[in-house]
Design an enzyme around this catalytic site. Structure first.
Site, PDB file in Angstrom:
ATOM      1  N   GLU A  19       4.257  13.758   5.243  1.00 26.66           N
ATOM      2  CA  GLU A  19       5.414  13.452   6.095  1.00 26.66           C
ATOM      3  C   GLU A  19       6.756  13.786   5.440  1.00 26.66           C
ATOM      4  O   GLU A  19       7.688  14.236   6.111  1.00 26.66           O
ATOM      5  CB  GLU A  19       5.388  11.980   6.518  1.00 26.66           C
ATOM      6  CG  GLU A  19       4.273  11.618   7.503  1.00 26.66           C
ATOM      7  CD  GLU A  19       2.933  11.328   6.844  1.00 26.66           C
ATOM      8  OE1 GLU A  19       2.838  11.436   5.586  1.00 26.66           O
ATOM      9  OE2 GLU A  19       1.975  10.987   7.551  1.00 26.66           O
ATOM     10  N   ARG A  34      -2.424   8.480   4.381  1.00 24.03           N
ATOM     11  CA  ARG A  34      -3.335   9.370   3.653  1.00 24.03           C
ATOM     12  C   ARG A  34      -3.341   9.095   2.154  1.00 24.03           C
ATOM     13  O   ARG A  34      -4.383   9.138   1.514  1.00 24.03           O
ATOM     14  CB  ARG A  34      -2.926  10.833   3.863  1.00 24.03           C
ATOM     15  CG  ARG A  34      -3.498  11.431   5.110  1.00 24.03           C
ATOM     16  CD  ARG A  34      -2.850  12.742   5.494  1.00 24.03           C
ATOM     17  NE  ARG A  34      -3.052  12.917   6.930  1.00 24.03           N
ATOM     18  CZ  ARG A  34      -3.994  13.675   7.467  1.00 24.03           C
ATOM     19  NH1 ARG A  34      -4.784  14.381   6.712  1.00 24.03           N
ATOM     20  NH2 ARG A  34      -4.142  13.750   8.769  1.00 24.03           N
ATOM     21  N   GLU A  47      15.258  10.416  14.503  1.00 28.56           N
ATOM     22  CA  GLU A  47      14.880   9.749  13.244  1.00 28.56           C
ATOM     23  C   GLU A  47      14.981  10.743  12.079  1.00 28.56           C
ATOM     24  O   GLU A  47      14.077  10.876  11.245  1.00 28.56           O
ATOM     25  CB  GLU A  47      13.465   9.154  13.309  1.00 28.56           C
ATOM     26  CG  GLU A  47      13.205   8.058  12.303  1.00 28.56           C
ATOM     27  CD  GLU A  47      11.770   7.530  12.359  1.00 28.56           C
ATOM     28  OE1 GLU A  47      10.851   8.236  11.951  1.00 28.56           O
ATOM     29  OE2 GLU A  47      11.580   6.403  12.821  1.00 28.56           O
ATOM     30  N   HIS A  52      -2.972   2.805   7.013  1.00 25.73           N
ATOM     31  CA  HIS A  52      -3.541   4.081   7.465  1.00 25.73           C
ATOM     32  C   HIS A  52      -3.047   5.308   6.704  1.00 25.73           C
ATOM     33  O   HIS A  52      -3.451   6.429   6.990  1.00 25.73           O
ATOM     34  CB  HIS A  52      -3.215   4.304   8.955  1.00 25.73           C
ATOM     35  CG  HIS A  52      -1.780   4.675   9.183  1.00 25.73           C
ATOM     36  ND1 HIS A  52      -0.771   3.745   9.215  1.00 25.73           N
ATOM     37  CD2 HIS A  52      -1.185   5.876   9.370  1.00 25.73           C
ATOM     38  CE1 HIS A  52       0.377   4.356   9.422  1.00 25.73           C
ATOM     39  NE2 HIS A  52       0.158   5.650   9.508  1.00 25.73           N
ATOM     40  N   ASP A  81       8.153  12.653  11.662  1.00 21.42           N
ATOM     41  CA  ASP A  81       7.691  13.489  10.555  1.00 21.42           C
ATOM     42  C   ASP A  81       6.213  13.834  10.605  1.00 21.42           C
ATOM     43  O   ASP A  81       5.596  14.150   9.593  1.00 21.42           O
ATOM     44  CB  ASP A  81       7.988  12.744   9.242  1.00 21.42           C
ATOM     45  CG  ASP A  81       7.476  11.309   9.294  1.00 21.42           C
ATOM     46  OD1 ASP A  81       6.554  11.042  10.064  1.00 21.42           O
ATOM     47  OD2 ASP A  81       8.014  10.446   8.559  1.00 21.42           O
ATOM     48  N   HIS A  90      -7.003   1.039  12.166  1.00 23.21           N
ATOM     49  CA  HIS A  90      -6.693   2.418  12.595  1.00 23.21           C
ATOM     50  C   HIS A  90      -8.010   3.194  12.738  1.00 23.21           C
ATOM     51  O   HIS A  90      -8.910   3.050  11.896  1.00 23.21           O
ATOM     52  CB  HIS A  90      -5.803   3.062  11.520  1.00 23.21           C
ATOM     53  CG  HIS A  90      -5.123   4.326  11.959  1.00 23.21           C
ATOM     54  ND1 HIS A  90      -5.789   5.526  12.055  1.00 23.21           N
ATOM     55  CD2 HIS A  90      -3.838   4.582  12.327  1.00 23.21           C
ATOM     56  CE1 HIS A  90      -4.938   6.461  12.460  1.00 23.21           C
ATOM     57  NE2 HIS A  90      -3.752   5.899  12.631  1.00 23.21           N
TER      58      HIS A  90
HETATM   59  C1  UD1 Z   1      -0.756  10.557  11.772  1.00 25.47           C
HETATM   60  C2  UD1 Z   1       0.540  11.062  11.112  1.00 25.47           C
HETATM   61  C3  UD1 Z   1       1.230   9.923  10.372  1.00 25.47           C
HETATM   62  C4  UD1 Z   1       1.446   8.732  11.308  1.00 25.47           C
HETATM   63  C5  UD1 Z   1       0.123   8.330  11.926  1.00 25.47           C
HETATM   64  C6  UD1 Z   1       0.354   7.234  12.923  1.00 25.47           C
HETATM   65  C7  UD1 Z   1       0.441  13.397  10.323  1.00 25.47           C
HETATM   66  C8  UD1 Z   1       0.122  14.301   9.216  1.00 25.47           C
HETATM   67  N1  UD1 Z   1       0.211  12.086  10.112  1.00 25.47           N
HETATM   68  O1  UD1 Z   1      -1.629  10.156  10.714  1.00 25.47           O
HETATM   69  O2  UD1 Z   1       2.497  10.368   9.937  1.00 25.47           O
HETATM   70  O3  UD1 Z   1       1.926   7.659  10.528  1.00 25.47           O
HETATM   71  O4  UD1 Z   1      -0.442   9.465  12.595  1.00 25.47           O
HETATM   72  O5  UD1 Z   1      -0.814   6.557  13.251  1.00 25.47           O
HETATM   73  O6  UD1 Z   1       0.904  13.825  11.352  1.00 25.47           O
HETATM   74  N2  UD1 Z   1      -8.196   9.225  15.206  1.00 25.47           N
HETATM   75  C9  UD1 Z   1      -8.955   8.864  16.306  1.00 25.47           C
HETATM   76  N3  UD1 Z   1      -8.314   8.500  17.461  1.00 25.47           N
HETATM   77  C10 UD1 Z   1      -6.962   8.459  17.545  1.00 25.47           C
HETATM   78  C11 UD1 Z   1      -6.210   8.808  16.421  1.00 25.47           C
HETATM   79  C12 UD1 Z   1      -6.821   9.204  15.252  1.00 25.47           C
HETATM   80  O7  UD1 Z   1     -10.172   8.882  16.250  1.00 25.47           O
HETATM   81  O8  UD1 Z   1      -6.441   8.120  18.599  1.00 25.47           O
HETATM   82  C13 UD1 Z   1      -8.871   9.646  13.945  1.00 25.47           C
HETATM   83  C14 UD1 Z   1      -9.452  11.061  14.066  1.00 25.47           C
HETATM   84  O9  UD1 Z   1     -10.667  11.110  13.363  1.00 25.47           O
HETATM   85  C15 UD1 Z   1      -8.392  11.918  13.372  1.00 25.47           C
HETATM   86  C16 UD1 Z   1      -7.956  10.966  12.275  1.00 25.47           C
HETATM   87  O10 UD1 Z   1      -7.929   9.669  12.882  1.00 25.47           O
HETATM   88  O11 UD1 Z   1      -8.924  13.128  12.904  1.00 25.47           O
HETATM   89  C17 UD1 Z   1      -6.643  11.270  11.640  1.00 25.47           C
HETATM   90  O12 UD1 Z   1      -5.604  11.479  12.583  1.00 25.47           O
HETATM   91  P1  UD1 Z   1      -4.291  12.342  12.151  1.00 25.47           P
HETATM   92  O13 UD1 Z   1      -3.384  12.425  13.323  1.00 25.47           O
HETATM   93  O14 UD1 Z   1      -4.712  13.593  11.493  1.00 25.47           O
HETATM   94  O15 UD1 Z   1      -3.617  11.539  11.017  1.00 25.47           O
HETATM   95  P2  UD1 Z   1      -3.208  10.059  10.868  1.00 25.47           P
HETATM   96  O16 UD1 Z   1      -3.729   9.631   9.551  1.00 25.47           O
HETATM   97  O17 UD1 Z   1      -3.556   9.287  12.073  1.00 25.47           O
HETATM   98  N1  UDP Z   2       1.095  -0.538  16.642  1.00 23.53           N
HETATM   99  C1  UDP Z   2       0.454  -0.859  17.846  1.00 23.53           C
HETATM  100  N2  UDP Z   2      -0.809  -1.376  17.780  1.00 23.53           N
HETATM  101  C2  UDP Z   2      -1.453  -1.578  16.602  1.00 23.53           C
HETATM  102  C3  UDP Z   2      -0.799  -1.243  15.388  1.00 23.53           C
HETATM  103  C4  UDP Z   2       0.483  -0.702  15.442  1.00 23.53           C
HETATM  104  O1  UDP Z   2       1.016  -0.694  18.913  1.00 23.53           O
HETATM  105  O2  UDP Z   2      -2.597  -2.042  16.621  1.00 23.53           O
HETATM  106  C5  UDP Z   2       2.451   0.032  16.707  1.00 23.53           C
HETATM  107  C6  UDP Z   2       3.475  -0.598  15.788  1.00 23.53           C
HETATM  108  O3  UDP Z   2       4.095  -1.701  16.422  1.00 23.53           O
HETATM  109  C7  UDP Z   2       4.445   0.547  15.568  1.00 23.53           C
HETATM  110  C8  UDP Z   2       3.550   1.758  15.586  1.00 23.53           C
HETATM  111  O4  UDP Z   2       2.351   1.363  16.250  1.00 23.53           O
HETATM  112  O5  UDP Z   2       5.336   0.680  16.661  1.00 23.53           O
HETATM  113  C9  UDP Z   2       3.257   2.165  14.151  1.00 23.53           C
HETATM  114  O6  UDP Z   2       2.244   3.097  14.148  1.00 23.53           O
HETATM  115  P1  UDP Z   2       1.514   3.528  12.825  1.00 23.53           P
HETATM  116  O7  UDP Z   2       1.533   2.398  11.846  1.00 23.53           O
HETATM  117  O8  UDP Z   2       0.199   4.065  13.236  1.00 23.53           O
HETATM  118  O9  UDP Z   2       2.385   4.761  12.313  1.00 23.53           O
HETATM  119  P2  UDP Z   2       3.686   4.904  11.395  1.00 23.53           P
HETATM  120  O10 UDP Z   2       4.758   4.049  11.956  1.00 23.53           O
HETATM  121  O11 UDP Z   2       3.292   4.532  10.002  1.00 23.53           O
HETATM  122  O12 UDP Z   2       4.026   6.359  11.473  1.00 23.53           O
END
Ligand code: UD1
Ligand code: UDP
Length: 376
Positions: free
Chosen positions: A132, A209, A118, A207, A96, A240
């Protein structure tokens, strides 16, 4: 061979796509094409290198602290080019995220069918989780194959009028991933020697939003209180990289001896740790599905969950983001002999049995072989 484009952009998508990519590669019917949108950078690279996945297309849409407009508009333009060049017979998306939604929308604009892995998770509240819940509902409007993890998810799709023939209940591919990785049983030496054996370990992640701001502060307040009341616990917190999380975590938890803040853990280390901790406190979707594999109780830091199976089975409790409530619920799980702990730890994983990817591939093989037979 049919060309299947698999798209992913965030850590959880690639963890859950990894078993599917592997099985597609083993099938004689398919030529898998992988596309990383780069919605995440560091987190995604970590998973790709852990599973040894090469991206055939590697986009680069991440910006620091990006908003939903940023990712959506950048990704839509990029996906048009990927689809033009790769000309797949099917696009597979997972979950999602914005990557999943925009990939599905781009495929629809190109008149290419979509398979949704999923499918059918719902809270029925469009703002929780945000965005999501809307992303996955919109993907369901587009997809031709709906791979639902559970019977509840399949029922949700039926309620929305999705045709019975397009719904396949297969389990969650995340369970395939975690079982495969747990079998390897390996952690990097860094993580394996980090934690004192006499402490009770608790895994914390956050993490979402909708938890940014006050809710996140409440969560950290509760954690500090627990550490003060129970000096025998150690909270392990891989932070995160989202700046909205990192800044508050550093401000509120850096001086708390009971909390070990870490960089995001490689998946193998996370799985190793999950087996060692006493319980999990999280707003993550994936961790709600993974923790019951090892009988680890989960406190869910959200007001609603699209994964009610764990709550109904008794493996998880929805505790929201009220500080007092969270610390009270955590306290109840500090004693592993307590009735509450024992009843939560006894539950079997309701999300799958490790065969989801195999089922998805055989459904797709059957579909495409039948189409070839009908065309002949
Ligand atoms: C995204 C997904 C969320 C998922 C999560 C998993 C959307 C809208 N949200 O949320 O469903 O649960 O990923 O973790 O798609 N950033 C880094 N390095 C990284 C990743 C993120 O610096 O490797 C920082 C960046 O500043 C980025 C911010 O995190 O702009 C947010 O990342 P984003 O993918 O927009 O949303 P998440 O909150 O991570
Ligand atoms: N995870 C990981 N390292 C971490 C934290 C989480 O590998 O430090 C894995 C976790 O086991 C799961 C996935 O990342 O498989 C979950 O990711 P996240 O919580 O970012 O996203 P969500 O599942 O909420 O979309």
């Amino acid at each position: 061979m049919k060309k299947i484009l698999v798209t992913y952009g965030t850590r959880p998508e690639l963890i859950k796509m990894a078993p599917v990519i592997k099985k597609l590669g083993e099938s004689l019917s398919f030529n898998p094409i992988t596309c990383s949108t780069g919605q995440h950078r560091d987190l995604l690279d970590q998973v790709a290198s852990f599973f040894g996945i090469q991206h055939d297309f590697s986009l680069n849409v991440m910006k620091s602290n990006q908003d939903l407009f940023d990712i959506t508009e950048r990704l839509l333009g990029e996906m048009r080019e990927v689809l033009k060049e790769s000309k797949p017979d099917l696009v597979l998306v997972q979950g999602d995220t914005t990557t999943a939604f925009v990939s599905a929308l781009s495929a629809f604009y190109s008149k290419i069918p979509v398979g949704h892995i999923e499918a059918g998770l719902r809270t029925w509240d469009p703002y929780s989780p945000f965005p999501e819940e809307m992303n996955r509902a919109l993907i369901s409007k587009i997809a031709s194959f709906h791979f639902a993890p559970t019977s509840k998810a399949a029922d949700n799709l039926r309620k929305e009028g999705i045709s019975e023939q397009l719904i396949y209940q297969v389990g969650n591919t995340g369970v395939d991933a975690i079982l495969e990785v747990a079998k390897r049983g390996k952690a990097t030496p860094f993580i394996a020697q980090l934690f004192p054996p006499e402490k009770k370990l608790i895994l914390l992640t956050a993490h979402r939003r909708e938890n940014f701001g006050e809710p996140l502060r409440n969560i950290f307040k509760a954690v500090k209180k627990l550490c003060k009341q129970h000096p025998d616990v150690q909270v392990i917190y891989p932070v995160h990289p989202n700046p909205n999380v990192k800044a508050v975590a550093n401000e509120m938890l850096a001086d708390c001896a009971g909390v070990t803040m870490l960089e995001p853990l490689e998946f193998g280390d996370l799985v190793w740790l999950l087996e060692k901790v006493q319980f999990v406190v999280t707003d993550s979707g994936g961790l709600q599905e993974e923790a019951p594999t090892f009988g680890k109780p989960v406190l869910v830091l959200r007001e609603s969950t699209e994964r009610p199976e764990a709550v109904e089975a008794g493996a998880a409790r929805l505790v929201g983001t009220d500080s007092e409530k969270i610390s009270a619920e955590m306290s109840k799980l500090v004693d592993p002999l307590s009735l509450q702990y024992q009843s939560m730890a006894r539950v079997r994983n309701p999300f799958g049995d490790g065969t989801a990817a195999r089922k998805i591939i055989s459904i797709l093989e059957q579909h495409f072989n039948q189409s070839v037979a009908e065309a002949a």
